[in-house]
Design a protein around this motif. Structure first.
Motif, PDB file in Angstrom:
ATOM      1  N   GLN A  15      16.220  21.582  65.250  1.00 11.47           N
ATOM      2  CA  GLN A  15      17.019  21.601  64.021  1.00 11.47           C
ATOM      3  C   GLN A  15      17.233  20.193  63.473  1.00 11.47           C
ATOM      4  O   GLN A  15      17.199  19.977  62.256  1.00 11.47           O
ATOM      5  CB  GLN A  15      18.359  22.304  64.260  1.00 11.47           C
ATOM      6  CG  GLN A  15      18.238  23.796  64.417  1.00 11.47           C
ATOM      7  CD  GLN A  15      17.587  24.460  63.218  1.00 11.47           C
ATOM      8  OE1 GLN A  15      17.903  24.173  62.070  1.00 11.47           O
ATOM      9  NE2 GLN A  15      16.643  25.342  63.487  1.00 11.47           N
ATOM     10  N   ARG A  18      14.058  19.176  61.835  1.00 12.10           N
ATOM     11  CA  ARG A  18      13.878  19.900  60.575  1.00 12.10           C
ATOM     12  C   ARG A  18      14.698  19.262  59.448  1.00 12.10           C
ATOM     13  O   ARG A  18      14.205  19.092  58.336  1.00 12.10           O
ATOM     14  CB  ARG A  18      14.267  21.362  60.737  1.00 12.10           C
ATOM     15  CG  ARG A  18      14.067  22.125  59.447  1.00 12.10           C
ATOM     16  CD  ARG A  18      14.384  23.578  59.554  1.00 12.10           C
ATOM     17  NE  ARG A  18      14.110  24.202  58.259  1.00 12.10           N
ATOM     18  CZ  ARG A  18      14.126  25.480  58.037  1.00 12.10           C
ATOM     19  NH1 ARG A  18      14.389  26.310  59.017  1.00 12.10           N
ATOM     20  NH2 ARG A  18      13.876  25.954  56.842  1.00 12.10           N
ATOM     21  N   GLN A  47       8.780  25.906  65.171  1.00 10.20           N
ATOM     22  CA  GLN A  47       9.718  26.784  65.868  1.00 10.20           C
ATOM     23  C   GLN A  47      11.057  26.867  65.141  1.00 10.20           C
ATOM     24  O   GLN A  47      11.752  27.876  65.230  1.00 10.20           O
ATOM     25  CB  GLN A  47       9.921  26.321  67.311  1.00 10.20           C
ATOM     26  CG  GLN A  47       8.716  26.566  68.188  1.00 10.20           C
ATOM     27  CD  GLN A  47       8.865  25.982  69.578  1.00 10.20           C
ATOM     28  OE1 GLN A  47       9.759  25.189  69.849  1.00 10.20           O
ATOM     29  NE2 GLN A  47       7.958  26.373  70.461  1.00 10.20           N
ATOM     30  N   GLY A  49      11.292  27.009  62.012  1.00  9.89           N
ATOM     31  CA  GLY A  49      11.064  27.725  60.755  1.00  9.89           C
ATOM     32  C   GLY A  49      10.751  26.843  59.569  1.00  9.89           C
ATOM     33  O   GLY A  49      10.857  27.266  58.423  1.00  9.89           O
ATOM     34  N   THR A  50      10.341  25.605  59.829  1.00  9.83           N
ATOM     35  CA  THR A  50      10.044  24.653  58.774  1.00  9.83           C
ATOM     36  C   THR A  50       8.738  25.006  58.081  1.00  9.83           C
ATOM     37  O   THR A  50       7.757  25.349  58.738  1.00  9.83           O
ATOM     38  CB  THR A  50       9.911  23.231  59.371  1.00  9.83           C
ATOM     39  OG1 THR A  50      11.062  22.955  60.147  1.00  9.83           O
ATOM     40  CG2 THR A  50       9.752  22.183  58.274  1.00  9.83           C
ATOM     41  N   THR A  51       8.711  24.904  56.760  1.00  3.66           N
ATOM     42  CA  THR A  51       7.467  24.994  56.008  1.00  3.66           C
ATOM     43  C   THR A  51       6.920  23.582  55.901  1.00  3.66           C
ATOM     44  O   THR A  51       7.565  22.706  55.315  1.00  3.66           O
ATOM     45  CB  THR A  51       7.715  25.571  54.599  1.00  3.66           C
ATOM     46  OG1 THR A  51       8.275  26.876  54.731  1.00  3.66           O
ATOM     47  CG2 THR A  51       6.432  25.632  53.797  1.00  3.66           C
TER      48      THR A  51
END
Length: 69
Positions: A15, A18, A47, A49-51
């Motif tokens: 996180q 990210r 992991q 969820g980052t684009t």
């Protein structure tokens, strides 16, 4: 020496990476700053969820009509 990340520490680091990536940091820059491999940073970002951005850095800005180059 590289540290292994497991469990909650891994999620927290993902996180953190990210947030920095979303603010404009590069994967290479994050790897250097956090003393992780490029692959580890990339995996953690995914992991979380980052684009991921496309390769090549920032795009050149197009001049508007009448603007000096």
């Amino acid at each position: 020496m590289r540290r292994l990340l497991h469990g909650e520490r891994r999620l927290d680091k993902a996180q953190e990476l990210r947030c920095e990536y979303d603010a404009g940091a590069s994967i290479r820059g994050l790897a250097r700053r956090h003393e992780l491999s490029y692959g580890t940073v990339r995996t953690l970002l995914l992991q979380a969820g980052t684009t991921l951005r496309g390769r090549g850095g920032r795009r050149a800005r197009l001049n508007t009509p009448g603007e000096a180059r």
